[in-house]
Enzyme design. Structure first.
Site, PDB file in Angstrom:
ATOM      1  N   SER A 224      65.940 -50.466  31.331  1.00 15.05           N
ATOM      2  CA  SER A 224      67.319 -51.147  30.793  1.00 15.05           C
ATOM      3  C   SER A 224      67.114 -52.353  30.020  1.00 15.05           C
ATOM      4  O   SER A 224      66.974 -52.787  28.540  1.00 15.05           O
ATOM      5  CB  SER A 224      68.184 -51.815  31.665  1.00 15.05           C
ATOM      6  OG  SER A 224      66.984 -53.057  32.724  1.00 15.05           O
TER       7      SER A 224
ATOM      8  N   ASP B   3      69.361 -46.829  46.516  1.00 13.04           N
ATOM      9  CA  ASP B   3      67.471 -46.951  46.465  1.00 13.04           C
ATOM     10  C   ASP B   3      67.898 -48.508  47.022  1.00 13.04           C
ATOM     11  O   ASP B   3      66.169 -48.552  47.329  1.00 13.04           O
ATOM     12  CB  ASP B   3      67.964 -47.087  44.671  1.00 13.04           C
ATOM     13  CG  ASP B   3      67.458 -46.310  44.139  1.00 13.04           C
ATOM     14  OD1 ASP B   3      67.579 -44.987  44.586  1.00 13.04           O
ATOM     15  OD2 ASP B   3      67.782 -45.464  42.772  1.00 13.04           O
TER      16      ASP B   3
END
Length: 289
Positions: free
Chosen positions: A195, A77
């Site tokens: 996260s 990514d």
């Protein structure tokens, strides 16, 4: 249906020499496969050098968007994010082949790539536009820095808590003391924002999320706003603070700086296999039952 993807660029994990050497065989197989099907193949210059693919024409990353019809990115990514920002002023779509850890943006597996690429080159694909964020840093009334992000714009303290004041569309929202703030696109909702406890936003949503990082007051929660919103974050107090874009590069901030974040006018297009499903991807990547 035959596509117009005649000129194709291959881009490996061009910032990582050891990773490029490991994926050399896959890159060579793909380049040879495309050339055999009469596509004009270009290799990003650093990729060609470190993967030792001297038999193909090369282009710098900055020139790819002016030359080719399609860019195929092999890596993770992070590589996709970097390439996407480089191609923001073009209309070149991206296809991702996953050679990283998670691959939220890179759907194809290396072992399936030749079959899947052939299908996509005959028009068997889903084209998905992804929004980007445009950011200006305003200091003493002057724009001192501008950039774009596909995932997120992060304001973060390097030492202690940072104090920020947030306005949306000219309306005061709150003053926040925290380790920082993540301003995320739906694409970035599965990255740092996730996260930090942010929501997962479907890529088709016209939304931007604001996710505090370890807020001093637990009532400071993530919020999502319309993507047409004008977000202004003022740096009130800190010991040290930086502004980062997609987690890949950063600039220093000063007290009083205003970080102005808006949806960018242009988008980046990702091409997926025809059977691609966002929820299947989430289930696989996040190990849902």
């Amino acid at each position: 249906m035959q596509t117009n993807f005649k000129k194709i660029a291959l881009i490996g994990k061009y910032m990582n020499v050891s990773a490029l050497q490991l994926m050399r065989s896959d890159l060579a197989d793909l380049a040879q496969h495309l050339a055999a099907k009469n596509h004009e193949v270009w290799i990003e210059a650093n990729t060609a050098h470190h993967a030792q693919l001297a038999e193909y024409k090369t282009l710098t990353l900055g020139d790819i968007g002016q030359t080719v019809d399609l860019a195929i990115v092999m890596g993770g990514d992070g590589t996709m994010l970097s390439v996407a920002r480089s191609l923001i002023d073009t209309e070149v779509p991206l296809v991702g082949i996953n050679r990283g850890r998670f691959g939220f943006l890179t759907d194809l597996r290396a072992e399936d790539m030749l079959v899947e690429i052939d299908r996509m080159l005959t028009g068997d694909f889903i084209k998905e536009p992804r929004m980007l964020l445009s950011t200006n840093v305003v200091r003493d009334g002057q724009v001192v820095y501008s950039s774009h992000a596909l995932n997120d714009v992060v304001i973060k303290s390097g030492l202690r808590l940072i104090e920020l004041e947030i306005e949306i569309d000219g309306k005061f929202v709150y003053k926040q003391r925290s380790d920082g703030l993540i301003i995320s696109t739906p694409t970035g909702a599965t990255a740092y924002a996730l996260s930090a406890g942010g929501p997962i936003l479907h890529p088709n949503l016209e939304a931007i999320s604001l996710v505090p990082i370890c807020p001093h007051t637990l009532s400071n929660r993530p919020i999502a706003v319309n993507s047409a919103s004008n977000i202004v974050v003022t740096v009130v107090q800190f010991d040290e603070a930086q502004l980062s874009f997609d987690g890949q590069f950063q600039v220093g901030l000063e007290i009083g700086d205003k970080i102005v974040v808006q949806r960018a006018e242009k988008t980046i297009s990702l091409l997926h296999p025809i059977e691609y499903c966002y929820f299947d991807m989430l289930r696989n990547k996040l190990n849902w039952g």
